[in-house]
Structure formats: C-alpha cells, structure tokens
Design an enzyme around this catalytic site. Structure first.
Site, PDB file in Angstrom:
ATOM      1  N   ASP A 218      27.171  57.300  28.687  1.00 30.62           N
ATOM      2  CA  ASP A 218      26.824  55.881  28.756  1.00 30.62           C
ATOM      3  C   ASP A 218      25.484  55.591  28.076  1.00 30.62           C
ATOM      4  OD1 ASP A 218      29.054  55.790  30.223  1.00 30.62           O
ATOM      5  OD2 ASP A 218      28.098  55.260  32.138  1.00 30.62           O
TER       6      ASP A 218
ATOM      7  N   TYR B  84      25.775  55.453  24.361  1.00 32.95           N
ATOM      8  CA  TYR B  84      26.508  54.237  24.020  1.00 32.95           C
ATOM      9  C   TYR B  84      25.567  53.031  24.051  1.00 32.95           C
ATOM     10  CZ  TYR B  84      29.949  50.464  24.396  1.00 32.95           C
ATOM     11  OH  TYR B  84      30.662  49.319  24.202  1.00 32.95           O
ATOM     12  N   ASP B  85      24.818  52.917  25.153  1.00 31.72           N
ATOM     13  CA  ASP B  85      23.896  51.791  25.288  1.00 31.72           C
ATOM     14  C   ASP B  85      22.865  51.771  24.163  1.00 31.72           C
ATOM     15  OD1 ASP B  85      25.184  51.007  27.519  1.00 31.72           O
ATOM     16  OD2 ASP B  85      23.690  51.764  28.943  1.00 31.72           O
TER      17      ASP B  85
ATOM     18  N   LYS C  20      56.246  44.529  35.588  1.00 30.39           N
ATOM     19  CA  LYS C  20      55.878  43.107  35.490  1.00 30.39           C
ATOM     20  C   LYS C  20      54.493  42.980  36.116  1.00 30.39           C
ATOM     21  CE  LYS C  20      57.658  38.443  36.093  1.00 30.39           C
ATOM     22  NZ  LYS C  20      56.361  37.844  36.247  1.00 30.39           N
TER      23      LYS C  20
ATOM     24  N   LYS D 175      64.234  44.384  29.120  1.00 28.76           N
ATOM     25  CA  LYS D 175      64.406  43.728  27.818  1.00 28.76           C
ATOM     26  C   LYS D 175      65.455  44.476  26.993  1.00 28.76           C
ATOM     27  CE  LYS D 175      59.494  42.611  27.857  1.00 28.76           C
ATOM     28  NZ  LYS D 175      58.149  42.863  27.347  1.00 28.76           N
TER      29      LYS D 175
ATOM     30  N   LYS E  22      62.481  41.006  40.457  1.00 28.67           N
ATOM     31  CA  LYS E  22      61.317  40.805  41.327  1.00 28.67           C
ATOM     32  C   LYS E  22      61.452  41.631  42.598  1.00 28.67           C
ATOM     33  CE  LYS E  22      58.923  37.271  41.027  1.00 28.67           C
ATOM     34  NZ  LYS E  22      57.961  36.414  40.385  1.00 28.67           N
TER      35      LYS E  22
ATOM     36  N   CYS F 271      32.986  31.128  74.748  1.00 28.70           N
ATOM     37  CA  CYS F 271      33.446  32.440  74.291  1.00 28.70           C
ATOM     38  C   CYS F 271      34.596  32.890  75.187  1.00 28.70           C
ATOM     39  CB  CYS F 271      32.302  33.444  74.349  1.00 28.70           C
ATOM     40  SG  CYS F 271      32.857  35.150  74.129  1.00 28.70           S
TER      41      CYS F 271
ATOM     42  N   CYS G  95      33.155  36.208  77.302  1.00 27.70           N
ATOM     43  CA  CYS G  95      32.071  36.165  78.295  1.00 27.70           C
ATOM     44  C   CYS G  95      31.781  34.762  78.808  1.00 27.70           C
ATOM     45  CB  CYS G  95      30.812  36.802  77.732  1.00 27.70           C
ATOM     46  SG  CYS G  95      30.002  35.782  76.487  1.00 27.70           S
TER      47      CYS G  95
HETATM   48  S1  IVH Z   1      57.553  39.634  28.298  1.00 32.14           S
HETATM   49  C1  IVH Z   1      59.975  36.029  27.201  1.00 32.14           C
HETATM   50  N1  IVH Z   1      56.645  41.671  29.659  1.00 32.14           N
HETATM   51  O1  IVH Z   1      55.841  37.414  33.124  1.00 32.14           O
HETATM   52  C2  IVH Z   1      59.252  37.259  27.519  1.00 32.14           C
HETATM   53  N2  IVH Z   1      56.137  39.469  30.435  1.00 32.14           N
HETATM   54  O2  IVH Z   1      57.813  35.076  33.516  1.00 32.14           O
HETATM   55  C3  IVH Z   1      57.946  36.970  28.036  1.00 32.14           C
HETATM   56  N3  IVH Z   1      54.772  39.429  32.457  1.00 32.14           N
HETATM   57  O3  IVH Z   1      54.415  34.816  31.284  1.00 32.14           O
HETATM   58  C4  IVH Z   1      57.034  37.988  28.345  1.00 32.14           C
HETATM   59  N4  IVH Z   1      54.572  41.606  32.696  1.00 32.14           N
HETATM   60  O4  IVH Z   1      52.858  36.609  32.165  1.00 32.14           O
HETATM   61  C5  IVH Z   1      56.718  40.327  29.557  1.00 32.14           C
HETATM   62  N5  IVH Z   1      55.903  43.576  30.770  1.00 32.14           N
HETATM   63  C6  IVH Z   1      55.954  42.246  30.666  1.00 32.14           C
HETATM   64  C7  IVH Z   1      55.335  41.390  31.596  1.00 32.14           C
HETATM   65  C8  IVH Z   1      55.457  40.002  31.445  1.00 32.14           C
HETATM   66  C9  IVH Z   1      54.246  40.427  33.196  1.00 32.14           C
HETATM   67  C10 IVH Z   1      54.625  37.978  32.784  1.00 32.14           C
HETATM   68  C11 IVH Z   1      54.062  37.153  31.673  1.00 32.14           C
HETATM   69  C12 IVH Z   1      55.036  36.039  31.460  1.00 32.14           C
HETATM   70  C13 IVH Z   1      55.834  36.075  32.713  1.00 32.14           C
HETATM   71  C14 IVH Z   1      57.221  35.615  32.414  1.00 32.14           C
END
Ligand code: IVH
Length: 672
Positions: free
Chosen positions: A35, A38-39, A120, A292, A316, A410, A413
């Site tokens: 550190d 770096y500083d 997520k 995805k 979720k 209280c 007490c």
């Molecule tokens: S992909 C259309 N990947 O989730 C695809 N989003 O409801 C959009 N998020 O606004 C984003 N982790 O804030 C993607 N690994 C991830 C994610 C992610 C969190 C959030 C992001 C987005 C929301 C979508």
C-alpha cells in the site's frame, strides 16, 4: 508550462503502474506491491500533475476522486434500452421458459441451444460507455431508455478501468451491477455510527443512494464494487454471451467467476439449487440466478416482449418477505437503559427460519408506520439482519384497533421513562434496573468482549437471582465461591470448574477488549480499539477531558461526550478499580502516550519530503506523543511540517496563517 520529455515519460510510467496495481488488487485480488509504494506513486503523479496541470487527463488515476461536489446529474440516453428480466419463482416456471425457447427456436430449425447461468446480484445496473478506449460516460438504468450521468462517482470504483488498450476494441458499452460487499456495507454503517449519522438498513438501496451522491469524495470513502455481465460493440462480431464474458476479461473488467454453461434446463436447476445453498456464504448479496441463452443469433430470433428479453429469465430465490399478525408489542430494556419496542408475531416461516419476533426500533417508527397490536403486517428478513416490520396491511385491520400508546414507565423496574430532546429513544434512568444489570453482564461476557464461555443467559439469571452478581465486577469474585456454586441445583463439579477456568482466563484479554466490555454508550469494538491505541491506559482516558477525546481521529462529539460522562461517574470509577484489583488489563503495554507539551493534543499536516524520516515515521512519532496528523490544512491545524518541495499545502498554511515548521524545528519539538 510544457513538461520536459522525461516528465512526460514518468507520467506515462506512473499511470500504467497504478492502473496495473488497481487491476491486480481490485479485480484479480492478487496485489504485487504494498500500500505504501502504491500511495507514493499516486502522490508522485498527483504532484507532477499539479505542477503541469496541462498534463491532467480524464483517465488519469488521480481523477478517480474529484474535489467538486456541486455537479447536477445530467441525463443520458441509452443507445440500446436497458431491459428488465421476467422473473420465475420455481422450477415449473423454468421449464415453461425452456419450452417457449424450444418451440420458437425449433421453428427456425435451431435444435441445439445452451444456457449461461449467472448470479443475480442485488445491486443496481449501470452502463459504461467507452470511446477511443476511454471511459466516457457512466449512467444508471433510470427508466430503461435514459438514466442519470454518474460518471464521476463510478470513477471512484477502482476495479473499473478508466481506459483500456486493445488492438480492435476502442468503442464499446459495458453493463453490470454496482453493489456493496457485505463487509464494506457494515463498514459504511460503522462510519455512520461514529459520525452519529443514520444507519442504513439495506445494502442495495445504500449502493443506489451512494451512486447519486453529489460529492464523489464521500462515494470514494465507501467501497462500492462492480461486476460486468454485458458487452456491446460495432467493432467486431460477438458470437455469444460466453464470447462477451471472454472479451470483458480480456479488457480487464471484473467478471464474477461463478457462472456456468448448462446444456439443458436440468443443469440450470442444479446450478440454481447449488447457488441458493451457498447464497449466505457469499461476500455479497444475490437474490437469484439469471439464465441466458448463450448464442447471440438465437437471442436475436427469440427477441423481446414488453421490455424483457425472451432469451433470459431471472430465477428468484424464496421470498425473504412475508405476512403475519402482531400478537403484542412489548418493550425491551437494554444495558444502557434504552427502550426498544419489539413485536411478538404469530410465528411464520421466512427464508428457512421461523420468525416470531421483529424489532420495531423505536416509538417514532411505530408512530410513523402506525403499527398497532393485532395488525397484520409485512415482515422482511435480509441476509444477516434481524427481521423487521415493513408495513401494516391496513385492509386487514380490525374495527376495534387502537393506536399504540407509548408507556410512561419502565416495564422492568417501574421508573418513569426519560427522553432526551434531540434523540428518538426513551431511556429507563435507573442504573440498578434489573434489565440493565443483566444487560451489562451479558455484554461484558460476550465473545467480542471478555469472552467468558459458559456464562450464558440462563446461568446469569440464576446467579442474579441468588445474589451472586450485582454487576460485572462481581464475576471475578465467583472464582472463590466454588463451594456455594456447587450447592446450586444442576451445577456439577465439572461445569463449575469450567466456568471458573473461563473467568480466570478472561483476565488476559487485552485492554481494548476490556474497554469495550465496560459497556460505555456509543463505544463499540472499533472505538474501543481506537481509544486503547491513542491513550494507552485507562488513567490517560480518565484524566482526558472531552475536548482531548474529541481530538482523536474518528471520534465524534457524541462518543466523546459519552466517554467523558462515563469516566466522571463515581460508580464507574469504583467498578474500574474493582476490575483492576481482579487483575484485568487496563493498559495496552505498548503505545502508551508520552506527554510532550509541543506535540500532545496538537494537529499536524505533513507536506513535502523529509530528510530523516519517512512520512509514516514522522506520523508515528506525533501520534506517540498524543498529537494528531491530518491530511489537509485548515484553521484547526496547529503546525504544517514542510519538507523539501512542499507544495500547495504550504501555500494554504501561509494563506490561513498556520505556523509552518521545518524538519529541524520538528526535531527540537521532539526533544521537548
Ligand atoms: S442481464 C436484459 N445479468 O437484474 C438483461 N442482469 O431485472 C438485463 N442483474 O437491471 C441484464 N445480476 O440490475 C443481468 N448477472 C446479471 C444480473 C442482472 C443482476 C439485474 C440488473 C437488471 C435486473 C434485471
């Protein structure tokens, strides 16, 4: 003034070294310099840029924190809309998602497809636009088509490159999530507490609030974090999501390592289940998994419906929020007499545990949310926080419901409660209230304080009832009462021996733990450590006045007042005496402050290069003598210690009339 060639070279060298050090530290978590070095590099660069302001460029590491707090947020239009994800909450919904994809893709004769599963992250999405290899703008998602320009604040996140070097890629957009790691969020709240400011309840909202702060210096003082998960450019053809993850890594953006390629929806489910199991052990909050379709050409075929892509879905995790009934509201009395209202709930299951109580914080909160006994309420349980009541479901309120009345006495007490004008809390003023006595003892023995194992709540209750304990100082007398303890029901030879051994052992706890164990209001573990380091012994703390305590870095007026009040109270001084006699440590051993009339209680600012001392050596000398070192010159500064090539700080001292001393003056001061 134009800079000579060697200075231009030096600046280039320093910027590269610092950028590389940031990458190794913040992205790879594998630093290769310490550190201090770096500083020093950052300081050298800053000094050169101050001398040759024409050399400052937006992507210089010195520009991560700007000193101009008054910017108004511009809005930025997103080139490609920032979409949201549709949600799923169980495996059946994931299968439906997979069926839809299968149907659409097979119409286009695409039989094979694969998924990428990612965490997520529970933060907020931002878009980073790079032009000519440099970070141009950073914006929040906003309404999806335009968001706020938060470039200056994003620059404080050191894992985000300010510029990139790549032979083909210079103009592109990155998207990802800004969030707090759990430990960094706790630190933000510790800081808030020290400053006597409000405590934040939720990491996500705090991250969002922090990104919108007008003063990027405050943003920089809180450690925000970033993971990237999206890459877009016109410069090359990107085949798939995996391909974009590779590019992100190549460009040195932080990418979360826990992602998985899944050949079918069963493998997706396995990843979701595994992730949900490990969720609480992660250093940051996640609220699900994002699934995805990997191939970009397939993503294109699938397209978008109502602002969500059809090629992705969020799985979720089970809700951390639920509904239940408040059966009664009771008041707890803490060790310092603070009254905390608590709701007794009809037990419900919430993220794996049965919840039957929730804190209502204070009476203002009850009034604000109009919470009443008998109400149906929504409750929430975050990662490691105590459940709390979010809101009342007014529709379900009974006809005979009556507003909650603040008690005047209280509950333990019967003393009349007090409320200081400028605080939200009510207190029981009776130091000998049973609840306070018990609370003090429980605090004293806890693991982070004296760590006396075996003295749990139920045993403390028994000892209190039998009159063995009236305060924590009585704990050390227990070791001579073995015969009496053995006469109690349920106490055998072995358990009594264990308790006595644990008490004996606790005498070795260091001074800062003892100080924390005393239970001074507003003095948490960190403050106790700061006090121990700065004062070295309890005598020095007792004899310091409030002003002196306030001079210690990080100690605010509220804490200083509380310490000073505690140390003036005869009862407490007697307690300390008793504990001293019991052999507890009331000094740090090292760090004991040596008094020096020139230095003790004085504030110094160091500038320039000293001949004989490294900067941190000079700082230690000043602190050992009970002085303070501050980083900027103000009217409160007593001395500016100026070495060779002292810069703007020296000028500021001249402007403010602060005394400037040389290295030899300093040496004379040390000698007294
Ligand atoms: S992909 C259309 N990947 O989730 C695809 N989003 O409801 C959009 N998020 O606004 C984003 N982790 O804030 C993607 N690994 C991830 C994610 C992610 C969190 C959030 C992001 C987005 C929301 C979508």
């Amino acid at each position: 003034m134009t800079a000579p060639a060697d200075i231009i070279e030096k600046v280039k060298y320093l910027r590269e070294k610092i950028t590389d050090a940031d990458y190794r530290y913040y992205v790879l978590a594998d630093p290769d310099i310490d550190d201090y070095s770096y500083d020093m590099m950052l300081k050298e660069l800053d000094d050169i840029e101050k001398k040759y302001p024409a050399m400052i460029s937006d992507d210089s590491p010195t520009q991560r924190v700007s000193g101009m707090p008054t910017r108004i947020f511009r809005t930025v239009k997103h080139k490609v809309p920032m979409l949201s994800l549709s949600n799923s909450y169980n495996f059946n919904e994931l299968i439906e998602f997979d069926n839809r994809i299968n149907n659409i893709l097979s119409e286009s004769n695409e039989k094979n497809y694969e998924y990428i599963c990612e965490f997520k992250f529970d933060g907020l999405a931002v878009s980073l636009v790079y032009e000519n290899g440099k970070l141009k703008t950073a914006a929040t998602r906003g309404d999806g088509s335009e968001g706020d320009d938060v470039t200056q604040n994003i620059k404080t996140i050191r894992s985000i490159p300010l510029s990139v070097r790549h032979k083909d890629l210079k103009n592109f957009e990155i998207r990802g999530e800004v969030f707090f790691r759990k430990e960094d969020f706790i630190k933000v709240n510790e800081e808030q507490e020290l400053k006597g400011e409000k405590i934040f309840a939720n990491a996500r909202n705090t991250a969002a609030g922090t990104l919108k702060l007008k003063d990027s210096r405050i943003v920089a003082s809180r450690q925000l974090n970033f993971f990237s998960y999206y890459f877009y450019t016109d410069e090359i053809k990107i085949e798939s999501h995996l391909h974009s993850i590779d590019l992100l890594q190549e460009l040195k953006f932080p990418v979360n390592k826990f992602f998985k390629k899944a050949a079918d929806i069963k493998e997706v489910k396995a990843f979701c289940d595994e992730t949900e199991r490990m969720r609480d052990s992660l250093p940051y909050e996640i609220d699900g998994v994002v699934v995805k379709v990997n191939s970009f050409s397939q993503q294109e075929i699938l397209g978008t419906v109502s602002r969500s892509p059809r090629w992705a879905i969020a799985y979720k995790f089970k809700a951390k929020e639920t509904e239940t009934k408040i059966e009664s509201i009771v008041c707890q009395v803490g060790r310092t007499g603070t009254i905390t209202p608590v709701a007794n709930l009809k037990p419900v299951l919430l993220s794996g545990s049965t919840i039957s109580r929730a804190t209502l914080h204070n009476f203002d909160e009850i009034k604000r949310k109009d919470i009443r006994e008998g109400d149906f309420v929504k409750i929430e349980k975050g990662g490691d926080v105590i459940p709390k009541v979010l809101e009342v479901i007014i529709k379900k309120r009974g006809r005979n419901s009556k507003p909650y009345l603040i008690p005047s006495k209280c509950p333990v007490c019967g003393s009349s409660l007090k409320k200081p004008e400028d605080e939200v809390y009510y207190y029981c003023p009776n130091y000998y209230c049973d609840a306070q006595i018990k609370g003090r003892i429980e605090h004293f023995v806890q693991r982070n304080a004296m760590n006396i194992e075996g003295l749990g709540e139920s045993i403390i209750d028994i000892f209190l009832n039998k009159g063995f304990l009236k305060n924590y100082s009585d704990i050390y007398a227990l070791v001579k009462k073995k015969a009496e303890l053995l006469r109690l029901d349920r106490f055998g030879e072995k358990s009594v021996d264990n308790i006595i051994a644990a008490i004996e052992e606790s005498r070795n706890r260091p001074f800062d733990k003892v100080l924390f164990a005393l239970g001074i209001r507003h003095v948490g573990e960190r403050t106790a450590k700061i006090l121990a380091d700065n004062f070295g012994s309890i005598e020095n703390i007792v004899s310091a006045d409030e002003e002196r305590i306030l001079q210690v870095n990080e100690i605010g007026p509220k804490i200083a007042e509380s310490i000073s009040l505690f140390m003036k109270d005869k009862k407490n001084l007697e307690l300390i005496e008793k504990l001293k006699k019991a052999g507890l440590k009331f000094e740090s051993g090292e760090n004991t402050i040596k008094e020096n009339i020139n230095i003790t209680n004085k504030t110094f600012v160091l500038t320039g290069t000293l001949e004989k001392y490294k900067r941190e050596e000079a700082q230690k000398i000043i602190e050992d003598f009970g002085g303070k070192v501050s980083s900027s010159v103000s009217k409160k500064t007593d001395f500016v210690l100026a070495g060779e090539e002292a810069g703007s700080k020296q000028q500021k001292a001249v402007d403010l009339g602060v005394k400037i001393i040389s290295e030899s003056d300093f040496e004379k001061m040390i000698k007294g």
